[in-house]
Scaffold this active site. Structure first.
Site, PDB file in Angstrom:
ATOM      1  N   HIS A   1       0.852  -1.185   0.000  1.00 34.91           N
ATOM      2  CA  HIS A   1       0.000   0.000   0.000  1.00 34.91           C
ATOM      3  C   HIS A   1       0.898   1.249   0.000  1.00 34.91           C
ATOM      4  O   HIS A   1       2.025   1.209   0.483  1.00 34.91           O
ATOM      5  CB  HIS A   1      -0.840  -0.048   1.276  1.00 34.91           C
TER       6      HIS A   1
ATOM      7  N   ASP B   1       2.631  -4.391   8.184  1.00 38.20           N
ATOM      8  CA  ASP B   1       1.389  -3.643   7.952  1.00 38.20           C
ATOM      9  C   ASP B   1       0.237  -4.630   8.139  1.00 38.20           C
ATOM     10  O   ASP B   1       0.022  -5.508   7.300  1.00 38.20           O
ATOM     11  CB  ASP B   1       1.431  -3.065   6.525  1.00 38.20           C
TER      12      ASP B   1
ATOM     13  N   GLN C   1      -4.854  -5.212   6.772  1.00 37.82           N
ATOM     14  CA  GLN C   1      -5.802  -6.173   6.194  1.00 37.82           C
ATOM     15  C   GLN C   1      -5.712  -7.548   6.858  1.00 37.82           C
ATOM     16  O   GLN C   1      -6.384  -8.484   6.421  1.00 37.82           O
ATOM     17  CB  GLN C   1      -5.550  -6.321   4.681  1.00 37.82           C
TER      18      GLN C   1
ATOM     19  N   LYS D   1     -10.984  -0.409  10.030  1.00 32.20           N
ATOM     20  CA  LYS D   1     -11.062  -1.589   9.164  1.00 32.20           C
ATOM     21  C   LYS D   1     -11.403  -2.844   9.962  1.00 32.20           C
ATOM     22  O   LYS D   1     -11.392  -3.951   9.428  1.00 32.20           O
ATOM     23  CB  LYS D   1      -9.728  -1.789   8.429  1.00 32.20           C
TER      24      LYS D   1
ATOM     25  N   CYS E   1      -4.568   1.987  -3.981  1.00 29.16           N
ATOM     26  CA  CYS E   1      -3.417   2.628  -3.338  1.00 29.16           C
ATOM     27  C   CYS E   1      -2.127   1.837  -3.514  1.00 29.16           C
ATOM     28  O   CYS E   1      -1.148   2.087  -2.827  1.00 29.16           O
ATOM     29  CB  CYS E   1      -3.645   2.878  -1.843  1.00 29.16           C
TER      30      CYS E   1
END
Lengths: 397, 142
Positions: free
Chosen positions: A111, A188, A191, A214, A352
């Site tokens: 991202h 990261d 997700q 999220k 992104c």
């Protein structure tokens, strides 16, 4: 599952844009309302009972987060979200500890928030950015990381789950490798943390970033989980109230120890309380249960979509609830506008991940990203609408 | 214009746009145009000689409205004097933004006369307009 907890679903929408943000259950909104209606107060400074309640909820949320991602030996810093968390890793830690010629290893499917800060840092101090190649399914494998590591690699910074193709990276193995080679691992988790069990300790992470919104929580809050040994070596990005111990007009100052050093100014208190409730909500359902539900739905989605001619799927194998596709000869955004006519919410774009276009040979896709409240019936409706997409321009023009 | 006919013109220009493909020629001025609210991204190149638009080409990835609008816009502006082209652009912009405009000036561009009903697509229809207007302004400045 749990659809009754989401008032927004009464509006007859099919929400497949969970990679962008998720819907919020009533309990999260109620927890935030309770703060506003019953115990509004700032943290760290009040001696009255509402302030004490607020303070306990705010600081106690750090423990809730630690338990959720198994990070008992770590510290939890509250940020605005994953982007700020990753910026804090890069400019709060790496800027001070990396030097010209050091390498950071990323992938091309990251991202923007896990590439741009590194590009900026490279501009500032001359580190080199390397990209571990993706395989033919656009996935990042352990082997690819292993092969791309050089004696100059100081950091591996990757998403646990990519936000475009949804591949789940083998962080446990990558973490073990990084530990062996004395390389820092920044993950990261935007997700992954909302969708599957994540284990900071077992996977030997040094940094883990994720966002509240999220994972059924509010916007405006996220976390950076940091190994205890590293937090004292970090510098804040924001200076002001709430983060200092003392300062004087002669220019001397002393900053607080621990996570509050990175939370200058009044933090998003209601949002932290909302995040706490979201974590409790997800934990009650069980992250394993959520992950299994999403995988079952994804399999159903892939099976059904594969039966439709004219549709190209980009990642049928990945073990997450993310699927990107295009209708042949139709621009991704026309497809998303078409689906909107049937109250189906999806996302069109490059998600992104602008450097991924070099790999996919296509800039834009339509992305479906699932969550626990999605159902087979919703997928059936999507399939029915896509089957009639020969009609698409009659609808969108 | 009949809605079905409008749709046919738009689809035809989307699927078979004119002048697609950039050229390597310094006589052209190039402008990239994209839309922050969506994912359209088009490069447009314009060649003006003796105050007349000799050629316009474009390339990029964009939705049906942006692509077709670029194609129709190119056809409408070819061989026009810069002054006439600016008038067409102004009237087109007014039409998209529900202002006063002269229908007779716009020809095939009139297919977008009801795009205001879909506010999120107004920017798509204006994409080629913005780039060409900028290029013509640059030429005038030079």
């Amino acid at each position: 599952m749990n659809r009754e907890d989401f008032p927004i679903l009464n509006n007859d929408i099919i929400y497949f844009d969970n990679g962008a943000t998720t819907l919020k259950p009533k309990s999260v909104i109620e927890a935030m309302n309770k703060y506003y209606f019953e115990h509004t107060s700032n943290i760290h400074r009040g001696d009255y009972k509402q302030a004490i309640v607020t303070n306990e909820l705010y600081d106690g949320t750090r423990e809730v987060v630690k338990e959720f991602v198994n990070a008992q030996g770590a510290e939890v810093i509250f940020t605005k979200g994953t982007t700020e968390s990753l910026n804090l890793v890069v400019f709060g830690y790496m800027k001070k500890h990396l030097k010209r010629g050091d390498e950071v290893l990323l992938s091309k499917a990251e991202h923007a928030s896990n590439i741009l800060p590194w590009i900026k840092l490279s501009e500032e101090i001359g580190i080199n950015i390397k990209y571990a190649p993706l395989n033919k399914d656009y996935e990042l494998t352990y082997e690819s990381i292993e092969k791309a590591i050089t004696p100059k690699t100081r950091v591996v910074s990757i998403a646990q789950v990519s936000n475009v193709v949804g591949d789940v990276r083998d962080i446990e193995k990558i973490g073990a490798l990084c530990k062996k080679k004395n390389i820092l691992l920044s993950v990261d988790g935007a997700q992954s943390v909302p969708h599957m069990p994540v284990d900071f300790t077992k996977d030997n992470m040094d940094f883990l970033a994720f966002s509240g919104h999220k994972m059924a929580g509010p916007t405006g809050v996220g976390c950076l989980v940091v190994k205890k040994a590293l937090i004292d070596k970090m510098e804040p990005l924001i200076y002001g109230g709430g983060m200092n111990q003392d300062f004087a007009s002669d220019g001397s100052y002393e900053l607080k120890k621990g996570p509050s050093r990175f939370e200058g100014g009044t933090p998003p208190i209601a949002e932290v309380i909302g995040l706490r409730e979201a974590i409790n909500y997800l934990s009650a359902m069980g992250m394993d249960t959520i992950h299994k539900h999403e995988l079952a739905l994804k399999k159903y989605l892939v099976d059904e979509l594969s039966k439709i001619e004219n549709i190209k799927l980009y990642n049928t194998k990945s073990k997450s609830g993310i699927l990107s596709f295009n209708i042949n000869d139709v621009f991704a955004q026309d497809t998303s506008i078409y689906l909107n006519h049937y109250n189906i919410c999806v996302r069109a774009g490059n998600h992104c991940a602008k450097v991924l276009k070099d790999e996919l040979n296509i800039k834009n896709t339509v992305r479906i990203s699932l969550y626990f409240y999605n159902t087979k019936e919703e997928i059936d409706k999507l399939i029915e609408v896509l089957r009639q997409s020969y009609n698409i321009f009659k609808v969108v023009i | 214009m009949d809605e079905e006919l409008k749709r046919e013109i738009i689809i035809d220009n989307y699927q078979h746009p004119v002048h697609k493909g950039l050229v390597d020629d310094e006589a052209y001025i190039k402008e990239n145009t994209n839309n922050e609210s969506c994912i359209d991204n088009i490069d447009i190149m314009v060649k003006v000689e003796n105050g007349v638009i000799e050629d316009i080409v474009f390339d990029g990835e964009a939705c049906a409205i942006s692509t077709s609008a670029t194609s129709i816009m190119i056809k409408s502006l070819l061989n026009k004097k810069v002054e006439e082209a600016k008038k067409i652009l102004l009237n087109y912009e007014n039409m998209i933004n529900e202002g006063d405009y002269d229908k007779k000036l716009l020809g095939e561009l009139n297919v977008y006369d009801t795009i205001y009903k879909q506010p999120n697509r107004k920017m798509c229809a204006l994409l080629p307009h913005n780039a060409i207007k900028k290029i013509l302004e640059e030429i005038e400045k030079a």
